[in-house]
Design a protein around this motif. Structure first.
Motif, PDB file in Angstrom:
ATOM      1  N   GLU A  15       0.829  -1.199   0.000  1.00  0.00           N
ATOM      2  CA  GLU A  15       0.000   0.000   0.000  1.00  0.00           C
ATOM      3  C   GLU A  15       0.861   1.245   0.000  1.00  0.00           C
ATOM      4  O   GLU A  15       2.037   1.201   0.334  1.00  0.00           O
ATOM      5  CB  GLU A  15      -0.913  -0.007   1.222  1.00  0.00           C
ATOM      6  CG  GLU A  15      -1.904  -1.158   1.207  1.00  0.00           C
ATOM      7  CD  GLU A  15      -2.888  -1.083   2.345  1.00  0.00           C
ATOM      8  OE1 GLU A  15      -3.087   0.011   2.904  1.00  0.00           O
ATOM      9  OE2 GLU A  15      -3.457  -2.133   2.677  1.00  0.00           O
ATOM     10  N   GLY A  16       0.253   2.359  -0.379  1.00  0.00           N
ATOM     11  CA  GLY A  16       0.903   3.659  -0.309  1.00  0.00           C
ATOM     12  C   GLY A  16       2.167   3.753  -1.126  1.00  0.00           C
ATOM     13  O   GLY A  16       2.223   3.356  -2.291  1.00  0.00           O
ATOM     14  N   ARG A  17       3.214   4.258  -0.490  1.00  0.00           N
ATOM     15  CA  ARG A  17       4.495   4.489  -1.153  1.00  0.00           C
ATOM     16  C   ARG A  17       5.098   3.199  -1.709  1.00  0.00           C
ATOM     17  O   ARG A  17       5.737   3.196  -2.746  1.00  0.00           O
ATOM     18  CB  ARG A  17       5.442   5.153  -0.159  1.00  0.00           C
ATOM     19  CG  ARG A  17       6.760   5.544  -0.760  1.00  0.00           C
ATOM     20  CD  ARG A  17       7.586   6.266   0.239  1.00  0.00           C
ATOM     21  NE  ARG A  17       7.327   7.689   0.053  1.00  0.00           N
ATOM     22  CZ  ARG A  17       7.987   8.637   0.636  1.00  0.00           C
ATOM     23  NH1 ARG A  17       8.933   8.350   1.496  1.00  0.00           N
ATOM     24  NH2 ARG A  17       7.728   9.900   0.394  1.00  0.00           N
ATOM     25  N   GLY A  20       3.878   2.431  -5.164  1.00  0.00           N
ATOM     26  CA  GLY A  20       4.531   3.258  -6.177  1.00  0.00           C
ATOM     27  C   GLY A  20       5.902   2.738  -6.545  1.00  0.00           C
ATOM     28  O   GLY A  20       6.313   2.790  -7.710  1.00  0.00           O
ATOM     29  N   SER A  21       6.627   2.217  -5.570  1.00  0.00           N
ATOM     30  CA  SER A  21       7.960   1.691  -5.868  1.00  0.00           C
ATOM     31  C   SER A  21       7.876   0.439  -6.729  1.00  0.00           C
ATOM     32  O   SER A  21       8.768   0.175  -7.523  1.00  0.00           O
ATOM     33  CB  SER A  21       8.740   1.421  -4.574  1.00  0.00           C
ATOM     34  OG  SER A  21       8.165   0.368  -3.842  1.00  0.00           O
ATOM     35  N   ILE A  22       6.793  -0.310  -6.598  1.00  0.00           N
ATOM     36  CA  ILE A  22       6.610  -1.492  -7.448  1.00  0.00           C
ATOM     37  C   ILE A  22       6.508  -1.067  -8.900  1.00  0.00           C
ATOM     38  O   ILE A  22       7.155  -1.637  -9.771  1.00  0.00           O
ATOM     39  CB  ILE A  22       5.352  -2.282  -7.046  1.00  0.00           C
ATOM     40  CG1 ILE A  22       5.526  -2.912  -5.677  1.00  0.00           C
ATOM     41  CG2 ILE A  22       5.037  -3.361  -8.086  1.00  0.00           C
ATOM     42  CD1 ILE A  22       4.270  -3.532  -5.125  1.00  0.00           C
ATOM     43  N   SER A  23       5.701  -0.074  -9.174  1.00  0.00           N
ATOM     44  CA  SER A  23       5.515   0.389 -10.551  1.00  0.00           C
ATOM     45  C   SER A  23       6.831   0.841 -11.165  1.00  0.00           C
ATOM     46  O   SER A  23       7.131   0.521 -12.318  1.00  0.00           O
ATOM     47  CB  SER A  23       4.499   1.532 -10.578  1.00  0.00           C
ATOM     48  OG  SER A  23       4.201   1.880 -11.901  1.00  0.00           O
ATOM     49  N   ASN A  24       7.639   1.553 -10.400  1.00  0.00           N
ATOM     50  CA  ASN A  24       8.936   2.017 -10.904  1.00  0.00           C
ATOM     51  C   ASN A  24       9.905   0.868 -11.135  1.00  0.00           C
ATOM     52  O   ASN A  24      10.693   0.891 -12.072  1.00  0.00           O
ATOM     53  CB  ASN A  24       9.555   3.014  -9.933  1.00  0.00           C
ATOM     54  CG  ASN A  24       8.768   4.303  -9.853  1.00  0.00           C
ATOM     55  OD1 ASN A  24       8.112   4.692 -10.812  1.00  0.00           O
ATOM     56  ND2 ASN A  24       8.812   4.949  -8.710  1.00  0.00           N
TER      57      ASN A  24
END
Length: 83
Positions: A15-17, A20-24
């Protein structure tokens, strides 16, 4: 099948941040695997994008202009829904 597969295994939904790191991270990790290998990775908690994105000008982005192919269609059930 060519697709984008995360390198990290999760025990619970990120969840959360962290999401976002997964997508990057995932956009830079393309694989060519069988459906059985994909299933084994998903059971271990890995995330995937059911499409293959190509590099242009030294970078890869998760948008239509970088999309190259797709051999998998997936359904994502949230909020307690199951098959």
């Amino acid at each position: 099948m060519k697709l984008m597969l995360d390198t990290i295994e999760y025990q619970s939904k990120p969840e959360g941040r962290e999401a976002g790191s997964i997508s990057n991270r995932i956009i830079n990790h393309s694989v060519d695997i069988s459906i059985e290998e994909l299933a084994n990775n998903l059971v271990k908690g890995k995330t995937f994008i059911p499409a293959y994105f190509r590099e242009k000008d030294g970078k890869i982005r998760r948008n239509k202009s970088y999309w190259h192919s797709q051999e998998v269609i997936a359904l994502d059930f949230d909020d307690g829904m199951t098959l």
